[in-house]
Design a protein around this motif. Structure first.
Motif, PDB file in Angstrom:
ATOM      1  N   VAL A 244      41.407  34.326  34.451  1.00 50.57           N
ATOM      2  CA  VAL A 244      41.954  35.428  33.649  1.00 50.57           C
ATOM      3  C   VAL A 244      41.493  36.764  34.201  1.00 50.57           C
ATOM      4  CG1 VAL A 244      41.947  36.505  31.358  1.00 50.57           C
ATOM      5  CG2 VAL A 244      42.151  34.019  31.573  1.00 50.57           C
ATOM      6  N   LEU A 245      40.227  36.848  34.597  1.00 51.36           N
ATOM      7  CA  LEU A 245      39.709  38.092  35.153  1.00 51.36           C
ATOM      8  C   LEU A 245      40.329  38.401  36.512  1.00 51.36           C
ATOM      9  CD1 LEU A 245      35.925  37.687  34.212  1.00 51.36           C
ATOM     10  CD2 LEU A 245      37.621  39.143  33.106  1.00 51.36           C
ATOM     11  N   LEU A 246      40.700  37.356  37.258  1.00 51.06           N
ATOM     12  CA  LEU A 246      41.337  37.562  38.564  1.00 51.06           C
ATOM     13  C   LEU A 246      42.814  37.891  38.456  1.00 51.06           C
ATOM     14  CD1 LEU A 246      39.775  34.727  40.762  1.00 51.06           C
ATOM     15  CD2 LEU A 246      39.464  37.174  41.062  1.00 51.06           C
ATOM     16  N   LEU A 247      43.408  37.665  37.302  1.00 51.85           N
ATOM     17  CA  LEU A 247      44.848  37.819  37.148  1.00 51.85           C
ATOM     18  C   LEU A 247      45.371  39.203  37.550  1.00 51.85           C
ATOM     19  CD1 LEU A 247      47.456  36.439  36.323  1.00 51.85           C
ATOM     20  CD2 LEU A 247      47.037  37.185  33.967  1.00 51.85           C
ATOM     21  N   PRO A 248      44.741  40.310  37.111  1.00 52.75           N
ATOM     22  CA  PRO A 248      45.270  41.625  37.530  1.00 52.75           C
ATOM     23  C   PRO A 248      45.299  41.800  39.048  1.00 52.75           C
ATOM     24  CG  PRO A 248      43.738  41.876  35.709  1.00 52.75           C
ATOM     25  CD  PRO A 248      43.628  40.454  36.160  1.00 52.75           C
ATOM     26  N   SER A 249      44.244  41.333  39.726  1.00 52.78           N
ATOM     27  CA  SER A 249      44.219  41.440  41.188  1.00 52.78           C
ATOM     28  C   SER A 249      45.274  40.547  41.821  1.00 52.78           C
ATOM     29  CB  SER A 249      42.834  41.071  41.722  1.00 52.78           C
ATOM     30  OG  SER A 249      41.853  41.955  41.226  1.00 52.78           O
ATOM     31  N   LEU A 250      45.452  39.342  41.292  1.00 48.00           N
ATOM     32  CA  LEU A 250      46.447  38.433  41.831  1.00 48.00           C
ATOM     33  C   LEU A 250      47.856  38.977  41.645  1.00 48.00           C
ATOM     34  CD1 LEU A 250      44.987  34.992  40.657  1.00 48.00           C
ATOM     35  CD2 LEU A 250      44.889  36.001  42.940  1.00 48.00           C
TER      36      LEU A 250
END
Length: 279
Positions: A5-11
């Motif tokens: 979830v925390l990686l989602l914006p970067s992905l």
């Protein structure tokens, strides 16, 4: 689950602004389109046309020559300036002055230097007291463009070297001085090895920037004289908008991407076993 979830914006950013554009360019390279009418699927026709195009090969060689001039020169000059700035207390104003050309709009810089290089009424010829065709002489056009690129970017390079030099622990430099590492020996055997992470970053970004040079060349020479400054970015612009063949331009973009990726991999493999991250 929390980590994803925390990686989602970067992905999402990588997918929308990196992977999706590459996919669109790859799809466009398989089609013929004049920017107005409907697209026509042509398969690998654009690829065969571009890979056998002597003008594109020439543009690629010109870009490689420009890169070979600009990247080593701005790296050496940036390091020399950084070594001088790192010894000064304060120096913030000087760092800003050196970085100003990099922060200026490339087209505006190109227009200013076009006046400086002008054969009639140009500032440089006025200082030299003689007429030199800096931008229209085939032998001088590319070095002149390279000089402007170096002038624009060496201050940016110097900022990273200043940060890297100031991050070197003083204990290591003092220990080296006790062992006789002074002057050039200090630079060769202490400072440069400890700056390898910075050197890797500077060289990679320098190559990528040189391959994407467009605005300055467009303002100074528009690819002339005789194609001597016809870099690949100029060639892609000409194909996409002047000739209305974005499919061929997409192929050129993918070829340039492959070349830059290969150069970056070579640089990474060279620095991989020669980089010190902890002191």
């Amino acid at each position: 689950m929390t980590s994803y979830v925390l990686l989602l914006p970067s992905l999402v950013g990588v997918g929308c602004f990196l992977l999706l554009p590459i996919a669109v360019v790859a799809w466009l390279s398989l089609h013929s389109w004049n920017l107005l009418g409907p697209m026509e699927f042509t398969g690998l026709r654009n690829w065969r046309s571009v890979l056998s195009d002597g003008e594109f090969g020439h543009a690629l060689l010109v870009t490689l020559a420009l890169t070979a001039i600009v990247v080593p020169s701005q790296t050496v000059l940036g390091f020399v300036v950084a070594a001088a700035l790192a010894r000064r207390r304060g120096g913030s104003a000087l760092r800003v002055v050196y970085a100003l050309p990099w922060m200026c709009a490339p087209v505006a810089v190109g227009i200013v230097w076009q006046w400086i290089f002008a054969s009639t009424g140009g500032a440089l010829n006025a200082v030299l007291g003689r007429r030199v065709e800096w931008l229209s002489d085939p032998a001088l056009a590319l070095p002149s463009v390279a000089a402007v690129s170096i002038w624009m970017n060496f201050g940016y390079v110097a900022l990273f070297f200043v940060a890297g030099i100031r991050a070197i622990p003083g204990e290591l430099l003092d220990a080296g001085a006790l062992d006789g590492a002074t002057g050039w020996r200090r630079v060769r055997w202490l400072i440069l090895p400890l700056l390898r992470p910075t050197m890797f970053f500077v060289l990679v970004t320098g190559v990528l920037t040189a391959f994407q040079t467009f605005d300055t060349v467009y303002a100074l020479t528009k690819g002339g004289p005789g194609g001597r400054t016809d870099v690949v970015a100029m060639r892609m612009f000409s194909e996409a908008f002047d000739a209305a063949r974005p499919g061929r331009a997409a192929v050129m973009a993918l070829v340039v991407f492959a070349v830059m990726f290969a150069i970056t991999v070579v640089q990474y493999r060279y620095f991989r076993n020669r980089t010190t991250y902890e002191y």
